[in-house]
Write a protein that holds these residues in place. Structure first.
Motif, mmCIF file in Angstrom:
data_model
loop_
_atom_site.group_PDB
_atom_site.id
_atom_site.type_symbol
_atom_site.label_atom_id
_atom_site.label_comp_id
_atom_site.label_asym_id
_atom_site.label_seq_id
_atom_site.Cartn_x
_atom_site.Cartn_y
_atom_site.Cartn_z
ATOM 1 N N LEU A 421 46.408 18.068 20.605
ATOM 2 C CA LEU A 421 45.857 19.230 19.900
ATOM 3 C C LEU A 421 44.484 18.903 19.303
ATOM 4 O O LEU A 421 44.088 17.737 19.219
ATOM 5 N N LYS A 422 43.792 19.945 18.865
ATOM 6 C CA LYS A 422 42.574 19.741 18.077
ATOM 7 C C LYS A 422 42.961 19.661 16.598
ATOM 8 O O LYS A 422 43.968 20.232 16.173
ATOM 9 N N PHE A 423 42.142 18.973 15.829
ATOM 10 C CA PHE A 423 42.478 18.684 14.436
ATOM 11 C C PHE A 423 42.855 19.928 13.636
ATOM 12 O O PHE A 423 43.858 19.910 12.904
ATOM 13 N N PRO A 424 42.096 21.044 13.716
ATOM 14 C CA PRO A 424 42.452 22.233 12.925
ATOM 15 C C PRO A 424 43.839 22.780 13.230
ATOM 16 O O PRO A 424 44.455 23.416 12.361
ATOM 17 N N LYS A 425 44.348 22.561 14.457
ATOM 18 C CA LYS A 425 45.669 23.084 14.812
ATOM 19 C C LYS A 425 46.773 22.467 13.976
ATOM 20 O O LYS A 425 47.846 23.062 13.799
ATOM 21 N N VAL A 426 46.505 21.278 13.452
ATOM 22 C CA VAL A 426 47.469 20.619 12.560
ATOM 23 C C VAL A 426 47.056 20.793 11.103
ATOM 24 O O VAL A 426 47.892 21.053 10.233
ATOM 25 N N ALA A 427 45.759 20.653 10.833
ATOM 26 C CA ALA A 427 45.283 20.699 9.452
ATOM 27 C C ALA A 427 45.471 22.079 8.822
ATOM 28 O O ALA A 427 45.816 22.175 7.639
ATOM 29 N N MET A 428 45.261 23.135 9.607
ATOM 30 C CA MET A 428 45.353 24.471 9.031
ATOM 31 C C MET A 428 46.773 24.835 8.603
ATOM 32 O O MET A 428 46.978 25.315 7.475
ATOM 33 N N PRO A 429 47.786 24.680 9.444
ATOM 34 C CA PRO A 429 49.138 24.963 8.966
ATOM 35 C C PRO A 429 49.545 24.074 7.792
ATOM 36 O O PRO A 429 50.242 24.517 6.878
ATOM 37 N N LEU A 430 49.099 22.830 7.808
ATOM 38 C CA LEU A 430 49.383 21.928 6.696
ATOM 39 C C LEU A 430 48.742 22.450 5.408
ATOM 40 O O LEU A 430 49.350 22.446 4.331
ATOM 41 N N ARG A 431 47.539 22.928 5.535
ATOM 42 C CA ARG A 431 46.819 23.479 4.381
ATOM 43 C C ARG A 431 47.565 24.698 3.810
ATOM 44 O O ARG A 431 47.710 24.842 2.599
ATOM 45 N N VAL A 432 48.031 25.577 4.686
ATOM 46 C CA VAL A 432 48.766 26.768 4.237
ATOM 47 C C VAL A 432 50.049 26.359 3.523
ATOM 48 O O VAL A 432 50.404 26.910 2.470
ATOM 49 N N MET A 433 50.746 25.390 4.074
ATOM 50 C CA MET A 433 52.004 24.937 3.461
ATOM 51 C C MET A 433 51.798 24.365 2.061
ATOM 52 O O MET A 433 52.599 24.589 1.153
ATOM 53 N N LEU A 434 50.714 23.628 1.895
ATOM 54 C CA LEU A 434 50.504 22.887 0.653
ATOM 55 C C LEU A 434 49.761 23.682 -0.413
ATOM 56 O O LEU A 434 50.030 23.544 -1.601
ATOM 57 N N THR A 435 48.799 24.506 0.012
ATOM 58 C CA THR A 435 47.946 25.204 -0.963
ATOM 59 C C THR A 435 48.231 26.693 -1.052
ATOM 60 O O THR A 435 47.795 27.347 -1.993
ATOM 61 N N GLY A 436 48.927 27.243 -0.047
ATOM 62 C CA GLY A 436 49.216 28.663 -0.034
ATOM 63 C C GLY A 436 48.180 29.488 0.692
ATOM 64 O O GLY A 436 48.374 30.674 0.920
ATOM 65 N N GLY A 437 47.047 28.863 1.063
ATOM 66 C CA GLY A 437 45.997 29.604 1.743
ATOM 67 C C GLY A 437 45.297 28.752 2.787
ATOM 68 O O GLY A 437 45.675 27.592 3.032
ATOM 69 N N ALA A 438 44.261 29.329 3.408
ATOM 70 C CA ALA A 438 43.593 28.664 4.525
ATOM 71 C C ALA A 438 42.295 27.984 4.119
ATOM 72 O O ALA A 438 41.567 27.481 4.988
ATOM 73 N N GLN A 439 41.969 27.968 2.809
ATOM 74 C CA GLN A 439 40.719 27.366 2.350
ATOM 75 C C GLN A 439 41.021 26.234 1.374
ATOM 76 O O GLN A 439 41.749 26.429 0.407
ATOM 77 N N SER A 440 40.440 25.078 1.635
ATOM 78 C CA SER A 440 40.548 23.956 0.697
ATOM 79 C C SER A 440 39.599 22.866 1.160
ATOM 80 O O SER A 440 39.112 22.890 2.298
ATOM 81 N N PRO A 441 39.337 21.890 0.303
ATOM 82 C CA PRO A 441 38.601 20.718 0.778
ATOM 83 C C PRO A 441 39.449 19.947 1.794
ATOM 84 O O PRO A 441 40.526 20.401 2.206
ATOM 85 N N SER A 442 38.976 18.797 2.180
ATOM 86 C CA SER A 442 39.681 17.975 3.156
ATOM 87 C C SER A 442 41.156 17.873 2.790
ATOM 88 O O SER A 442 41.516 17.502 1.674
ATOM 89 N N ILE A 443 42.026 18.202 3.744
ATOM 90 C CA ILE A 443 43.448 18.312 3.433
ATOM 91 C C ILE A 443 44.069 16.975 3.060
ATOM 92 O O ILE A 443 44.987 16.912 2.238
ATOM 93 N N ASP A 444 43.552 15.863 3.613
ATOM 94 C CA ASP A 444 44.113 14.572 3.219
ATOM 95 C C ASP A 444 43.773 14.249 1.765
ATOM 96 O O ASP A 444 44.583 13.661 1.043
ATOM 97 N N ALA A 445 42.585 14.679 1.305
ATOM 98 C CA ALA A 445 42.217 14.474 -0.099
ATOM 99 C C ALA A 445 43.091 15.324 -1.014
ATOM 100 O O ALA A 445 43.520 14.877 -2.088
ATOM 101 N N VAL A 446 43.365 16.547 -0.591
ATOM 102 C CA VAL A 446 44.240 17.433 -1.356
ATOM 103 C C VAL A 446 45.643 16.834 -1.458
ATOM 104 O O VAL A 446 46.245 16.789 -2.540
#
Length: 465
Positions: A421-446
């Motif tokens: 996969l491309k990185f966003p295909k994993v990072a984006m769902p992870l971001r939604v799960m953790l922050t509730g939305g699709a916008q955040s700084p680097s997800i590993d930092a979050v």
């Protein structure tokens, strides 16, 4: 001569943004010339002046950091002095009693309008050599009027608008004391500026018409005439006079909406004044540069986007501890407790480059301290049935992981590579799960800041839904 400027608001409401600019320019002029800045509260409008409005003015001045050297002086505490000066003018023949009733004045003005003349007091009670005055009515308490000169011009070199000349024939005899004995605004201002030794009067151009009357009064008192500088009004983006429809107009409302005082000051400094192309500067630098010769006489336009840009700059530069205190208060007001949670300064450091206001910053980081409400559209778009197995596998790996940013980044990269996969295909769902939305700084930092327990719990909540 020591430069002495003043800011003299009427406490009939909050400190508005135009008043704040006037205060700033008056303060800066005094600081530039190693002078003194006086704060005066013009509270003679008893019906509209309130203690709450006085406090709002003081709060606004203190928030902006516009410290005064003398005052605040309150006009209502100086009533006896004003009455002494009025009596002096009466004794010298520079003022007189006028017994016109309201009905007399209305009839006078109506007749003048019918004759195509400018409505004004006709001087019928003005004593002149050889003039026979009307009989004093028994039932009309008199006002006191100033004997304005009948000929000549009032001329002054306005420090912003240039030379202004007004014919005395345009000015009628000003009321300086009402029928109940209370002095009027224009008179109180004159006595205060005289006795407080004000050398430069910097104020809005809505006072231009008051200036010739005040100069004539000062001359009658034998007082020195200050220099006058009349600042143009502030317009909204649409070219109309700034009002509530353009957004915040109260200084403290800018605080409530998440602006830093240094950003508001920097913006107001550039609102009708310029120093070449300089946009960002400290107040020390502003005071060093400031001069009324660089204040434009034309109306200034308020630009919220520009203010937001400046505010974002100052948020990026601000001390983290100071921001943490402010953000904690904003989150508490919103019902979000930060005590015992993730290091607030670290979270702010991660997010502050993304915020135009402190309210935006507080809102964007609230999910670190409470379970976020997941954005349904983002969930549907990014957490698809096809990606769920990938996220489950990543979840299983993360459970065994040493929870550092480097290890988290490596685990996400591994999931991306192993599933083609491309990185966003994993990072984006992870971001939604953790922050509730699709916008955040680097997800590993979050994830590193959220912590392992919280991070896994939020992933699990979505995976098991």
């Amino acid at each position: 001569m020591t430069v002495r400027t003043r800011f003299a608001p009427s406490p009939t409401g909050f400190l508005h943004i135009g008043g704040a600019r006037t205060a700033l320019f008056s303060w800066a002029y005094a600081r530039k010339h190693a002078g003194q800045f006086v704060l005066r509260i013009e509270d003679t409008d008893v019906a509209r002046s309130t203690p709450e409005a006085v406090q709002a003015i003081l709060d606004g001045m203190n928030w902006l950091g516009l410290s005064w050297d003398e005052g605040p002086f309150y006009q209502m505490q100086r009533m006896e002095r004003y009455k002494e000066v009025i009596q002096k003018l009466l004794d010298e023949g520079s003022a007189y009693y006028c017994y016109c009733s309201r009905e007399d004045l209305d009839a006078m003005r109506e007749q003048q309008m019918q004759e195509g003349k400018k409505p004004r007091y006709d001087g019928r009670w003005r004593p002149e050599p050889g003039k026979v005055l009307p009989a004093v009515p028994a039932d009309v308490p008199p006002v006191v009027r100033f004997k304005n000169p009948l000929t000549g011009n009032v001329v002054w070199d306005d420090l912003v608008k240039g030379q202004i000349s007004i014919s005395n024939e345009e000015l009628d005899d000003l009321i300086i004391a009402r029928a109940d004995g209370t002095p009027t605004y224009n008179f109180c201002v004159v006595v205060d500026d005289w006795e407080m030794g004000i050398t430069q009067v910097i104020r809005g151009d809505d006072h231009v018409n008051n200036t010739p009357r005040q100069i004539n009064l000062l001359q009658a008192l034998g007082a020195s005439i200050p220099q006058y500088a009349h600042l143009s009004m502030i317009l909204g983006d649409d070219g109309q006079k700034l009002s509530k429809r353009h957004g915040a107009v109260s200084v403290m409302q800018y605080h409530e909406e998440g602006y830093l005082p240094e950003a508001v000051l920097n913006y107001l400094a550039r609102l009708g004044w310029s120093h070449g192309d300089d946009e960002i500067f400290s107040m020390d630098q502003f005071c060093e540069w400031f001069g009324l010769d660089h204040v434009t006489p034309s109306a200034a336009k308020f630009n919220t986007e520009k203010l937001n840009w400046l505010n974002a700059h100052y948020i990026k530069q601000a001390d983290l501890q100071r921001l943490a205190v402010d953000i904690a208060e904003r989150l508490t007001i919103a019902g979000v407790a930060v005590d015992g949670g993730v290091d607030l300064q670290a979270v702010i450091a991660l997010y502050r480059d993304r915020a135009n206001t402190l309210n935006q910053l507080a809102s964007s980081i609230a999910y670190f301290y409470q379970m976020p409400q997941v954005d349904a559209a983002a969930l549907e778009k990014h957490v698809t049935p096809e990606i769920l197995p990938v996220m489950q596998a990543l979840f299983d790996e993360l459970k065994t992981l040493d929870w550092t940013q480097e290890a988290l980044h490596a685990a996400i990269e591994s999931a991306v590579t192993s599933h083609g996969l491309k990185f966003p295909k994993v990072a984006m769902p992870l971001r939604v799960m953790l922050t509730g939305g699709a916008q955040s700084p680097s997800i590993d930092a979050v994830m590193a800041l959220l912590g392992k327990e919280v991070g896994l719990a939020r992933m699990q909540a979505v995976l098991q839904a």
